[in-house]
Motif scaffolding. Structure first.
Motif, PDB file in Angstrom:
ATOM      1  N   THR A  27      65.317  28.323  36.065  1.00  0.00           N
ATOM      2  CA  THR A  27      64.598  28.079  37.312  1.00  0.00           C
ATOM      3  C   THR A  27      64.890  26.668  37.808  1.00  0.00           C
ATOM      4  O   THR A  27      64.724  25.706  37.059  1.00  0.00           O
ATOM      5  CB  THR A  27      63.073  28.220  37.104  1.00  0.00           C
ATOM      6  OG1 THR A  27      62.793  29.476  36.487  1.00  0.00           O
ATOM      7  CG2 THR A  27      62.334  28.121  38.433  1.00  0.00           C
ATOM      8  N   ARG A 138      71.888  24.078  46.518  1.00  0.00           N
ATOM      9  CA  ARG A 138      70.478  23.753  46.718  1.00  0.00           C
ATOM     10  C   ARG A 138      70.102  22.448  46.031  1.00  0.00           C
ATOM     11  O   ARG A 138      70.711  22.060  45.027  1.00  0.00           O
ATOM     12  CB  ARG A 138      69.588  24.885  46.211  1.00  0.00           C
ATOM     13  CG  ARG A 138      69.614  25.080  44.708  1.00  0.00           C
ATOM     14  CD  ARG A 138      68.672  26.183  44.268  1.00  0.00           C
ATOM     15  NE  ARG A 138      69.068  27.488  44.774  1.00  0.00           N
ATOM     16  CZ  ARG A 138      68.358  28.587  44.597  1.00  0.00           C
ATOM     17  NH1 ARG A 138      67.213  28.554  43.941  1.00  0.00           N
ATOM     18  NH2 ARG A 138      68.791  29.740  45.068  1.00  0.00           N
ATOM     19  N   ASN A 154      58.771  34.445  37.543  1.00  0.00           N
ATOM     20  CA  ASN A 154      59.378  33.766  38.681  1.00  0.00           C
ATOM     21  C   ASN A 154      60.494  32.872  38.171  1.00  0.00           C
ATOM     22  O   ASN A 154      60.235  31.900  37.463  1.00  0.00           O
ATOM     23  CB  ASN A 154      58.331  32.943  39.424  1.00  0.00           C
ATOM     24  CG  ASN A 154      58.889  32.309  40.676  1.00  0.00           C
ATOM     25  OD1 ASN A 154      59.765  32.872  41.330  1.00  0.00           O
ATOM     26  ND2 ASN A 154      58.394  31.132  41.011  1.00  0.00           N
ATOM     27  N   ASP A 156      65.128  31.894  38.882  1.00  0.00           N
ATOM     28  CA  ASP A 156      66.268  32.019  39.785  1.00  0.00           C
ATOM     29  C   ASP A 156      67.361  32.916  39.221  1.00  0.00           C
ATOM     30  O   ASP A 156      67.955  33.712  39.937  1.00  0.00           O
ATOM     31  CB  ASP A 156      66.854  30.633  40.102  1.00  0.00           C
ATOM     32  CG  ASP A 156      65.942  29.824  40.989  1.00  0.00           C
ATOM     33  OD1 ASP A 156      65.566  30.334  42.062  1.00  0.00           O
ATOM     34  OD2 ASP A 156      65.575  28.697  40.614  1.00  0.00           O
ATOM     35  N   LEU A 201      73.842  33.210  41.450  1.00  0.00           N
ATOM     36  CA  LEU A 201      72.950  32.904  42.565  1.00  0.00           C
ATOM     37  C   LEU A 201      73.595  33.251  43.904  1.00  0.00           C
ATOM     38  O   LEU A 201      72.943  33.754  44.811  1.00  0.00           O
ATOM     39  CB  LEU A 201      72.570  31.423  42.545  1.00  0.00           C
ATOM     40  CG  LEU A 201      71.411  31.009  41.662  1.00  0.00           C
ATOM     41  CD1 LEU A 201      71.301  29.497  41.622  1.00  0.00           C
ATOM     42  CD2 LEU A 201      70.103  31.614  42.156  1.00  0.00           C
ATOM     43  N   ALA A 230      70.975  37.278  39.457  1.00  0.00           N
ATOM     44  CA  ALA A 230      70.030  36.577  40.331  1.00  0.00           C
ATOM     45  C   ALA A 230      68.697  37.312  40.355  1.00  0.00           C
ATOM     46  O   ALA A 230      68.640  38.537  40.239  1.00  0.00           O
ATOM     47  CB  ALA A 230      70.597  36.470  41.748  1.00  0.00           C
TER      48      ALA A 230
END
Length: 249
Positions: A27, A138, A154, A156, A201, A230
């Motif tokens: 994450t 990012r 939760n 990535d 990702l 992802a």
């Protein structure tokens, strides 16, 4: 509140594909403490010399007095392997220079490093290889790396280490809904950080044969192939796996 206190226990189909350890959640936190649930601190260094600049306090962009977690003395791929076996980390960086480039932590191209390592015939080939590496676009202030059982649902990217037959089932699950082919994009470099994290990702999934660095330093088995999925594609893969017929031997 209850969801915050109980570790996430989903994706049983994906979990059972791994014979050793468990899938690893990565994450990228965009601000301090934005993962679900309370993080209980970086696991201490074990058997390595701590990064020498770890005590240098860096400010989080836009956060004034808040400070980043330490830069780890381990490589990103080593941290993923440790998380596979149950450890949890929260870091602001890691100790592999090509990994820093791939994760967007450095603008220094690894081309010279690649040339000196003997992996490419000349500087032109090394530079071309470096330019072809996926790079994280990012911005983030810290990375949480943890086993799926400690995640709160939760993340990535989910990274797995699989025997080829198990990796095949994920490829089949990816094709289950629409019959699409899975395109493999790799060159035997920056495998865990590049192929299985950043490329996953960008493209939804990243399948790799590994790389010299990750196989040498993190120690996953010769018969294992790493694969990254992802977050937005995990449910689709999980559903596909639950519908597929078993592989016959």
């Amino acid at each position: 509140m209850q969801r915050e206190e109980v570790p996430f226990s989903g994706y049983p189909e994906l979990k059972r594909l791994m014979e050793t350890g468990e899938p690893v959640c990565v994450t990228f936190e965009i601000e301090e403490g934005d993962t679900k649930g309370e993080f209980r601190g970086t696991v201490p260094f074990q058997g390595t010399v701590p990064f020498q600049e770890a005590e240098t306090k860096e400010k989080v962009a836009g956060k004034g007095s808040e400070e980043l977690p330490e830069k780890s003395g381990f490589l990103f791929c080593e941290l993923v392997q440790k998380a596979r076996m149950g450890e949890k980390f929260r870091i602001s960086g890691q100790s592999c220079s090509p990994g820093d480039y791939v994760l967007g932590l450095s603008e220094e191209s690894p081309s010279e490093y690649y040339l000196k390592s003997g992996r490419y015939r000349n500087m032109q080939a090394a530079e071309k290889a470096a330019l072809s590496l996926p790079r994280l676009k990012r911005k983030f202030c810290s990375i949480v790396i943890e086993p799926l059982s400690l995640n709160r649902g939760n993340f990535d990217v989910l990274i797995l280490f699989l025997k080829p037959e198990k990796a095949m089932r994920i490829v089949q699950a990816n094709a289950y809904s629409e019959g699409k082919r899975t395109v493999m994009d790799t060159m035997g470099a920056a495998s865990i950080c590049g192929d299985c994290t950043v490329l996953a990702l960008e493209q939804g999934m990243g399948l790799s044969f590994g790389c010299k660095g990750s196989r040498k330093h993190s120690g996953y088995e010769d018969f294992e192939v790493p694969l990254g999925i992802a977050f937005g594609k995990v449910e689709e893969i999980e559903e596909g796996l639950s519908k597929l017929p078993e592989t016959t031997h």
